[in-house]
Write an enzyme that holds these catalytic residues in place. Structure first.
Site, PDB file in Angstrom:
ATOM      1  N   GLY A  25       0.741  -1.167  -0.021  1.00 29.04           N
ATOM      2  CA  GLY A  25      -0.086   0.261   0.072  1.00 29.04           C
ATOM      3  C   GLY A  25       0.760   1.487  -0.044  1.00 29.04           C
ATOM      4  O   GLY A  25       2.004   1.171  -0.283  1.00 29.04           O
ATOM      5  N   VAL A  93      -6.789 -11.870   9.356  1.00 27.50           N
ATOM      6  CA  VAL A  93      -8.342 -11.965   9.298  1.00 27.50           C
ATOM      7  C   VAL A  93      -8.589 -12.487   7.988  1.00 27.50           C
ATOM      8  O   VAL A  93      -8.363 -12.075   6.722  1.00 27.50           O
ATOM      9  CB  VAL A  93      -9.310 -10.618   9.435  1.00 27.50           C
ATOM     10  CG1 VAL A  93     -10.754 -10.695   9.205  1.00 27.50           C
ATOM     11  CG2 VAL A  93      -8.820  -9.843  10.640  1.00 27.50           C
ATOM     12  N   ASP A 136      -8.313   7.381   7.872  1.00 26.44           N
ATOM     13  CA  ASP A 136      -8.008   6.599   6.515  1.00 26.44           C
ATOM     14  C   ASP A 136      -8.947   5.585   6.162  1.00 26.44           C
ATOM     15  O   ASP A 136      -8.819   4.249   5.712  1.00 26.44           O
ATOM     16  CB  ASP A 136      -6.607   6.114   6.420  1.00 26.44           C
ATOM     17  CG  ASP A 136      -5.957   5.596   5.057  1.00 26.44           C
ATOM     18  OD1 ASP A 136      -6.463   6.309   4.055  1.00 26.44           O
ATOM     19  OD2 ASP A 136      -5.108   4.989   5.065  1.00 26.44           O
ATOM     20  N   LYS A 138     -11.265   3.426   4.162  1.00 27.49           N
ATOM     21  CA  LYS A 138     -11.435   3.315   2.594  1.00 27.49           C
ATOM     22  C   LYS A 138     -11.697   1.649   2.446  1.00 27.49           C
ATOM     23  O   LYS A 138     -11.535   1.018   3.584  1.00 27.49           O
ATOM     24  CB  LYS A 138     -10.045   3.589   1.991  1.00 27.49           C
ATOM     25  CG  LYS A 138      -8.789   2.976   2.660  1.00 27.49           C
ATOM     26  CD  LYS A 138      -7.698   3.508   1.838  1.00 27.49           C
ATOM     27  CE  LYS A 138      -6.181   2.871   2.435  1.00 27.49           C
ATOM     28  NZ  LYS A 138      -5.074   3.526   1.987  1.00 27.49           N
TER      29      LYS A 138
END
Length: 889
Positions: A25, A93, A136, A138
């Site tokens: 990212g 996750v 942040d 998103k």
């Protein structure tokens, strides 16, 4: 694994076994790892080294989030520094991110989208109550696990920003995904509150419902610009099945000002489930979003987004304190929004005043000055021609303008001083050395005049680079200008050296251009504003262009050449007309207008048109109209025929990119038009039924429109490749000797020829007297007497079908009629005003109306409300551009 991955594996080997890289990212690389001590899968996120963060500061800040315990928040397990790597650890996750889901399905079912948003809102509410703002939100940071949403990376954005020591702006934290930033993040506001997360969540929900974020653009900078300056389209306009309360809640959460949003994430979530929320809020929220941008947001935020975007995108990590950015809506002129074309306005060098032409009152033109600190503008001078193109002197104390003659007037007022007797009607530029550069009528040449008066000399001719100049702007600190010129069928930017006479084609298509510091700024026909680094020494662009703004209203007022309605001062002050939702109307409507003096009209079926600048003509039987349509996507123009009974369209042209100015043949079998299909502008003809192929009928390069004589033996036309740098009128026979014959070839501009029904007389426009007037002369004689028809100015004459009247238009929006007699010779009996209405398009260069065969009505273009200023907003922005662009060096 990469070398850095190998080093990370070694550095963390005592605690985590790195198994695979999961993704990269803007801030971190994510690895799947095994927690050696606890025997569980974890996600190890390693901050990118190029962020150059203070590790201890980051780790101290991130500990604040370690105490968050909520089922919708991915917890923080660990953080630290090892082997030069700064990392933090979260549980792995299983499942997918919301981004993965959106890439697969694009849109989510309504109930699922709302449920995910409410679950994220619940997590945000918990975090906000503990004093933590995510910053942040998103789709990448929303994980879908077991059918429920979990939010990851709480507090990371703030920790990274703090660890950067103030060297990164909020925009720098989301370089890859600016779509979800709040306006206050986009403008680098230091006060980021919980309401910023609410905005970001609304943006995510918007994408789940609509299939795309609220604002799109070709670059991160464009997106950020829209976030700050434009309202998002109501989500239920894109997806009609969205419940009213959901649409209204999303619109409220997307308000530009934080104070106008929901006060908590919980109230946002509650509104999403409350059907009764819509009636109370719809008129305020949805209505404003759909019809008019928020006035408050423009005052406070507006184009400041460009500054913040440039700081992040171009890596300016330690900017000097900028001057305060101001952005506000302003009102000019008597119609309440803006008076005409802002592209013809000028801004004082320090941004403290605006000079412009007020054309809002029919029949009068006034040069106006609006000082920054004065509420009302004041009159500087009366002008006769609606194209003065004013400019300030470098010290800002004088204004030069061209109203037939070049003049200057003091900023404080007074009697204008005539500087040159040369005929000047176009754009002007005041150079630092005291020279005023101005355009000859028609843009055929550039003239240079000393600002204190003296000899005017020609310094450039347009035929050296193209057909004509359109705009001229000074290059600060140099004896040079940049011009927008017609080159090879397009308008391009050319830099001209006034010392050597050299011309440098910058290979950039534009409708207007300015030099600000070391940057060339230019506007294109699509309503976008661009910037490119400019080397004044070499008169050349020295780098790639950057898109800055794409929401400029396209000005379609008369004489505007369909340019972007924007102007920029020497200090970067921006003045532009922001595109209104009403401007999305495809174009002007073909309208039948009666001659009864009221100008009443009836819309014809199926004839919504994207452009008027290609002209139109009606067939002799009155059943069909030939016109030019512009494809908004490609910008190409093509000739179409409209059946007036059904509204159906038939396309006639398929070659070239510019096919305009159609004219019917006397028998109605063919349509003649101007086309660049052969590489240069020439006259072509195609069969009106679409059969066969088009062919060239006039090979004169630079031909710009013409018509057949009633007997079909002549074609009369205007050309830009003309005598003495002016536009002239010629004629050729259609058979036999086809050598061209000069009909009106003076040093003035002769335009818009029209042959009388009996073929004996030619009506045309000429500016020989300094202003446009309609004249008549015998045809085809070239040395016969000339009669003036219009007593007070006129353009684009047309004959009635019985030959007893000449219709023409004025720049003041009047449709005129002159009753004439041609026996035993020509004479004007009287002239009268048929109606006054600026909502119908007029244009001096050629005919943009047609006379119905019964002489009782016209076919005209009715301009959309946006073209007249209704619903559009005039925005002035100061102190944003120079700093932002200089940071890109």
């Amino acid at each position: 694994m990469t070398e850095s991955g190998t080093g990370l594996t070694q550095a963390l080997s005592d605690r985590y076994e790195i198994e695979a890289e999961l993704g990269r990212g803007g801030m971190a690389t994510v690895y799947l790892a095994a927690d050696v001590k606890h025997g569980r899968k974890v996600a190890v996120k390693v901050l990118r080294p190029e962020l150059s963060l203070a590790a201890d500061r980051f780790l101290r800040e991130i500990r604040v989030t370690a105490g968050l315990q909520h089922p919708g928040i991915v917890p923080l397990f660990d953080s630290g520094e090892a082997g030069g790597f700064v990392y933090y650890v979260m549980p792995y996750v299983e499942g997918e991110s919301l981004r993965d889901r959106l890439e697969r399905d694009k849109r989510l079912p309504l109930d699922e989208a709302v449920r995910i948003a409410r679950e994220v809102a619940d997590a945000l509410q918990y975090a906000h109550e503990h004093g933590i703002v995510h910053r942040d939100i998103k789709p990448e940071n929303i994980l879908l696990h077991g059918g429920h949403a979990m939010v990851a990376d709480f507090g990371i954005a703030l920790a990274v920003s703090a660890a950067a020591g103030g060297r990164m702006t909020e925009t720098g934290l989301s370089l890859g995904t600016p779509h979800y930033m709040s306006p206050e993040q986009a403008t680098a506001d230091r006060q980021i509150t919980a309401r910023s997360d609410i905005y970001s969540l609304a943006s995510v929900l918007y994408e789940m419902l609509a299939g795309e974020p609220p604002h799109l653009g070709g670059s991160a900078q464009q997106i950020i610009m829209k976030i700050v300056t434009e309202e998002a389209a109501p989500v239920d306009r894109i997806r009609k099945a969205v419940p009213p309360n959901v649409a209204v809640a999303v619109a409220r959460a997307l308000e530009k000002l934080p104070a106008d949003r929901f006060d908590t994430a919980k109230t946002f979530a509650d509104a999403l489930m409350n059907p009764a929320f819509a009636p109370a809020a719809a008129a305020v929220t949805t209505g404003r979003s759909a019809v008019a941008p928020s006035r408050h947001s423009t005052f406070v935020l507006a184009v400041a987004a460009i500054l913040a975007a440039a700081l992040a995108l171009w890596g300016w990590l330690r900017p000097p304190p900028p001057a305060p950015i101001t952005a506000r809506e302003i009102v000019l002129g008597s119609i309440g929004t803006f008076p005409g074309t802002i592209a013809q306005a000028a801004i004082a060098p320090d941004g403290s005043a605006i000079v412009y032409l007020d054309t809002s009152a029919v029949g009068t033109f006034q040069l106006m000055l609006k000082e920054r600190d004065e509420l009302a503008p004041r009159v500087l001078a009366a002008v006769a021609v609606a194209r003065p193109g004013p400019t300030f002197s470098p010290d800002g104390q004088w204004i030069a303008f061209a109203d037939g003659k070049l003049q200057r007037v003091a900023r404080g007022g007074g009697v204008p001083v005539v500087l040159s007797d040369s005929l000047i009607l176009g754009s002007t530029a005041w150079l630092d050395n005291g020279t005023i550069v101005s355009m000859e009528p028609g843009g055929q040449g550039l003239l240079a005049t000393p600002a204190d008066g003296g000899v005017t000399r020609r310094v450039h001719t347009a035929d050296s680079i193209g057909t004509n100049f359109v705009r001229v702007a000074a290059v600060p600190g140099a004896e040079a200008v940049v011009v927008v010129a017609a080159v090879a069928g397009a308008t391009r930017i050319v830099a001209l050296d006034l010392r050597t006479g050299g011309a440098h084609d910058l290979q950039l298509e534009a409708e207007n251009a300015w030099i600000v510091g070391r940057w060339l700024l230019y506007a294109r026909r699509n309503g976008a504003l661009y910037g490119a680094p400019f080397d004044a020494g070499r008169l050349a662009v020295s780098g790639a262009s950057t898109a800055l703004l794409d929401s400029i209203q396209m000005n379609t007022m008369p004489q505007s050449n369909e340019e972007g309605d924007v102007t920029i001062g020497a200090d970067g002050t921006l003045l532009y007309v922001r595109r209104s939702p009403m401007a999305t109307e495809p174009g002007m409507r073909l309208t039948r207008v009666s001659l009864d003096g009221t100008g009443t009209s009836t819309r014809l079926p199926g004839t919504i048109l994207p452009s008027t600048l290609g002209g139109l003509d009606v067939s002799r039987d009155g059943r069909r109209v030939a016109l030019a349509l512009t494809d908004p996507a490609s910008g190409r123009n093509d000739i179409h025929v409209v059946d007036l009974a059904t509204g159906s369209l038939a396309r006639l042209t398929f070659a070239g990119t510019s096919n305009t100015r159609p004219q019917w043949s006397p028998d109605g079998a063919r349509v003649m038009f101007v086309s660049d299909a052969g590489g240069a502008l020439q006259l072509w003809a195609a069969r009106a039924d679409g059969s066969g192929t088009a062919e060239i009928v006039v090979r004169d390069r630079g031909a710009w429109g013409g018509e057949w004589s009633p007997d079909g033996r002549w074609i009369v036309y205007r050309t830009d490749q003309a005598t003495g740098g002016s536009r002239d009128i010629y004629a050729i026979r259609t058979s036999g000797d086809t050598a061209r014959v000069g009909i009106a070839t003076t040093t003035a501009n002769e335009l818009a020829p029209a042959i009388s029904p009996d073929g004996r007389w030619l009506a045309f426009t000429s500016d020989a007297g300094g202003t446009d007037q309609v004249y008549v002369r015998p045809f085809p004689e070239s040395d016969a007497a000339v009669w003036q028809v219009s007593p007070g100015g006129g353009t684009a004459p047309r004959w009635s079908h019985d030959g007893r009247r000449i219709f023409y238009q004025t720049e003041q929006g009047q449709m005129m009629a002159a009753d004439v007699s041609t026996v035993p010779t020509f004479s004007v009996l009287r002239t009268s005003v048929l109606f006054k209405d600026r909502s119908y398009f007029n244009y001096r260069f050629y005919h943009v109306y047609a006379v119905a065969p019964d002489d009782r009505s016209f076919l005209m273009f009715a301009m959309p409300a946006a073209a007249l200023g209704h619903g559009a907003r005039l925005v002035q922005v100061e102190n944003w551009l120079p700093a932002a662009l200089e940071g890109a060096r």
